[in-house]
Design an enzyme around this catalytic site. Structure first.
Site, PDB file in Angstrom:
ATOM      1  N   ARG A 142       0.819  -1.217   0.000  1.00  0.00           N
ATOM      2  CA  ARG A 142       0.000   0.000   0.000  1.00  0.00           C
ATOM      3  C   ARG A 142       0.854   1.269   0.000  1.00  0.00           C
ATOM      4  O   ARG A 142       0.401   2.338  -0.399  1.00  0.00           O
ATOM      5  CB  ARG A 142      -0.930  -0.017   1.214  1.00  0.00           C
ATOM      6  CG  ARG A 142      -2.143   0.888   1.057  1.00  0.00           C
ATOM      7  CD  ARG A 142      -3.160   0.687   2.162  1.00  0.00           C
ATOM      8  NE  ARG A 142      -2.562   0.783   3.455  1.00  0.00           N
ATOM      9  CZ  ARG A 142      -2.660  -0.139   4.419  1.00  0.00           C
ATOM     10  NH1 ARG A 142      -3.354  -1.229   4.215  1.00  0.00           N
ATOM     11  NH2 ARG A 142      -2.072   0.025   5.578  1.00  0.00           N
ATOM     12  N   TYR A 149     -15.864  22.022 -10.042  1.00  0.00           N
ATOM     13  CA  TYR A 149     -16.339  20.745 -10.604  1.00  0.00           C
ATOM     14  C   TYR A 149     -17.410  20.174  -9.678  1.00  0.00           C
ATOM     15  O   TYR A 149     -17.247  20.164  -8.453  1.00  0.00           O
ATOM     16  CB  TYR A 149     -15.123  19.822 -10.697  1.00  0.00           C
ATOM     17  CG  TYR A 149     -15.370  18.426 -11.187  1.00  0.00           C
ATOM     18  CD1 TYR A 149     -16.016  18.180 -12.398  1.00  0.00           C
ATOM     19  CD2 TYR A 149     -14.909  17.334 -10.454  1.00  0.00           C
ATOM     20  CE1 TYR A 149     -16.207  16.897 -12.841  1.00  0.00           C
ATOM     21  CE2 TYR A 149     -15.085  16.045 -10.901  1.00  0.00           C
ATOM     22  CZ  TYR A 149     -15.750  15.832 -12.098  1.00  0.00           C
ATOM     23  OH  TYR A 149     -15.941  14.551 -12.534  1.00  0.00           O
ATOM     24  N   LYS A 198      -6.871  13.010 -16.828  1.00  0.00           N
ATOM     25  CA  LYS A 198      -7.037  13.854 -18.029  1.00  0.00           C
ATOM     26  C   LYS A 198      -5.718  13.910 -18.817  1.00  0.00           C
ATOM     27  O   LYS A 198      -5.296  12.925 -19.363  1.00  0.00           O
ATOM     28  CB  LYS A 198      -7.523  15.243 -17.640  1.00  0.00           C
ATOM     29  CG  LYS A 198      -8.552  15.282 -16.502  1.00  0.00           C
ATOM     30  CD  LYS A 198      -9.852  14.581 -16.809  1.00  0.00           C
ATOM     31  CE  LYS A 198     -10.769  14.609 -15.593  1.00  0.00           C
ATOM     32  NZ  LYS A 198     -11.865  13.666 -15.644  1.00  0.00           N
TER      33      LYS A 198
HETATM   34  C1  LIG Z   1     -11.640  19.915 -12.993  1.00  0.00           C
HETATM   35  C2  LIG Z   1     -11.746  18.482 -12.595  1.00  0.00           C
HETATM   36  N1  LIG Z   1     -11.209  18.108 -11.448  1.00  0.00           N
HETATM   37  C3  LIG Z   1     -11.265  16.828 -11.028  1.00  0.00           C
HETATM   38  C4  LIG Z   1     -11.897  15.872 -11.788  1.00  0.00           C
HETATM   39  C5  LIG Z   1     -11.987  14.480 -11.259  1.00  0.00           C
HETATM   40  O1  LIG Z   1     -11.145  13.603 -11.892  1.00  0.00           O
HETATM   41  P1  LIG Z   1     -11.490  12.047 -11.953  1.00  0.00           P
HETATM   42  O2  LIG Z   1     -12.471  11.879 -13.063  1.00  0.00           O
HETATM   43  O3  LIG Z   1     -10.185  11.411 -12.179  1.00  0.00           O
HETATM   44  O4  LIG Z   1     -12.086  11.672 -10.626  1.00  0.00           O
HETATM   45  C6  LIG Z   1     -12.473  16.216 -13.012  1.00  0.00           C
HETATM   46  C7  LIG Z   1     -13.135  15.194 -13.836  1.00  0.00           C
HETATM   47  O5  LIG Z   1     -13.768  15.457 -14.818  1.00  0.00           O
HETATM   48  C8  LIG Z   1     -12.408  17.563 -13.414  1.00  0.00           C
HETATM   49  O6  LIG Z   1     -12.981  17.970 -14.570  1.00  0.00           O
END
Ligand SMILES: Cc1ncc(COP(=O)(O)O)c(C=O)c1O
Length: 403
Positions: free
Chosen positions: A67, A121, A218
């Protein structure tokens, strides 16, 4: 002025995480280019004394238990840290959302107050309104364009200010240095969701941000096949971030870490193309009569554009546009017939995506008042002229459906 002896970010992306200890079998034995996938749960020790010694250190680079990671995860964390001058380390999480939550938990406790940007988000808001609320942390939302005006919202128990610059649906660019200055004077920590720019286009730690969150799902991964989040911080916040992640049992597989690190080797090149194509398409859209507004930080039509021009060194490939009039069904006619854009969540992959977005659902401190429905585009690595031809046909469908 650039110091020629200090490798530039593009060069750091190529060499970081490739420590000899993780790629070579020994002196003179040669080595492989990429730190390999080390899968592990149990780590075996030579004897009880060595087993006990393992509990005494708590740092990457010492095998202890699966871990806590292996060279594969450490190499990825190293590579992400290398992009942020002034950073002490990076913790990895199984998703961007997990990174956001764990970062907040590392600086807050029951009874604290959090200032959260209104353009955040959606799942970030959900964590505040759900988990943090029931845990005894109060959240107030603030206008993304507030700048140093945030001083008026500080309460004696405000312990953290969360920023997302630009907002990933509506793209308002925040005045990060101004907000950081106010927060520092107040003794509050700042957390920035830096997923849009990545640390290549916005180095947050050297601008005073305490915790930099990147959804590596992303652009860092870049190939739509791995979920992963990262939080990078400086020395003062490092141990608290690390302990919180460990107490929560956060862990990322070696396989996913490998994929993301492999993606990062081409990050600079990919981002350049995402940027160029997205800009070409954004300018084209801005000239179409069916488009009321283009929300791309590099265009003056985007709120906070001047802050992007001042503070960022580039733009990635994600932006939105607002249609002129029409309803959701006319927008669906545009999106449904696209040939080169997938319809789906996430962004930052090599393939283009189109998403209907309804920001009015995710606001409480500000109003979203637009001339029509909005569409978010993640511009991939296809030829931009093909994407423009596709969008042109889409706007024709929109016009016919809008009537
Ligand atoms: C600005 C932003 N932060 C965080 C996330 C979260 O990432 P994850 O999809 O890996 O949980 C996203 C996902 O679309 C996002 O657009």
């Amino acid at each position: 002025m650039t110091d020629d002896r200090k490798p530039r970010p593009e060069t750091r992306l190529i060499h970081s995480g490739r420590r000899k200890a993780w790629t070579h079998l020994g002196e003179g034995a040669g080595g492989i280019v990429n730190p390999p996938v080390w899968r592990a749960s149990t780590i075996l020790y030579d004897d009880v004394a060595h087993l006990k010694r393992g509990t005494e250190t708590n740092r990457d680079g010492d095998l202890f238990y699966g871990r806590r990671g292996t060279p594969t995860q450490w190499a990825l964390a190293d590579a992400i840290t290398a992009l942020e001058p002034g950073a002490e380390g990076t913790m990895l999480y199984p998703s961007g959302v997990a990174a956001v939550s764990a970062a907040l938990l590392s600086v807050l406790k029951p009874g604290d107050h959090l200032l959260m940007v209104d353009s955040a988000y959606d799942p970030t808001r959900n964590f505040c309104d759900g988990f943090l609320k029931s845990w005894g942390v109060e959240t107030s939302y603030y206008d993304p364009l507030i700048g140093s005006g945030i001083a008026a919202l500080m309460q004696p128990n405000t312990k953290a200010v969360f920023l997302e610059a630009p907002g990933s649906l509506t793209f308002e660019v925040q005045d990060v240095p101004a907000i950081v200055e106010v927060a520092k004077a107040h003794g509050a920590r700042t957390l920035l969701d830096n997923t849009w720019a990545t640390s290549l286009y916005f180095t947050a730690i050297e601008k005073g941000v305490d915790l930099v969150i990147t959804a590596a799902t992303k652009y860092l991964g870049g190939h739509s096949d791995a979920m992963l989040g990262a939080v990078t911080t400086h020395k003062a916040c490092w141990m608290s971030l690390r302990r919180t992640a460990q107490m929560l049992g956060q862990f990322v597989s070696a396989d996913d870490s490998y994929l993301v690190l492999r993606g990062m080797r081409t990050l600079a090149l990919r981002l350049k193309q995402h940027e160029a194509s997205a800009l070409q398409i954004a300018h084209w859209l801005a000239a179409q009569e069916e488009v009321a507004q283009v929300l791309h930080p590099a265009l003056p039509s985007c709120p906070g554009h001047e802050l992007w021009a001042r503070d960022f060194t580039g733009a990635s490939g994600l932006f939105s546009f607002v249609l002129q009039g029409g309803e959701a069904d006319a927008r669906a006619a545009l999106i449904d017939g696209l040939q080169h854009f997938g319809i789906g969540y996430s962004w930052g992959g090599y393939e283009s995506l189109a998403l209907p977005v309804d920001p009015e659902k995710y606001r409480s401190a500000t109003r979203w008042d637009a001339a029509g429905p909005a569409v978010r585009l993640s511009i991939g690595l296809e030829h931009p002229d093909d994407l423009i031809a596709d969008l042109k046909a889409g706007l024709d469908r929109f016009r016919a459906a809008r009537g």
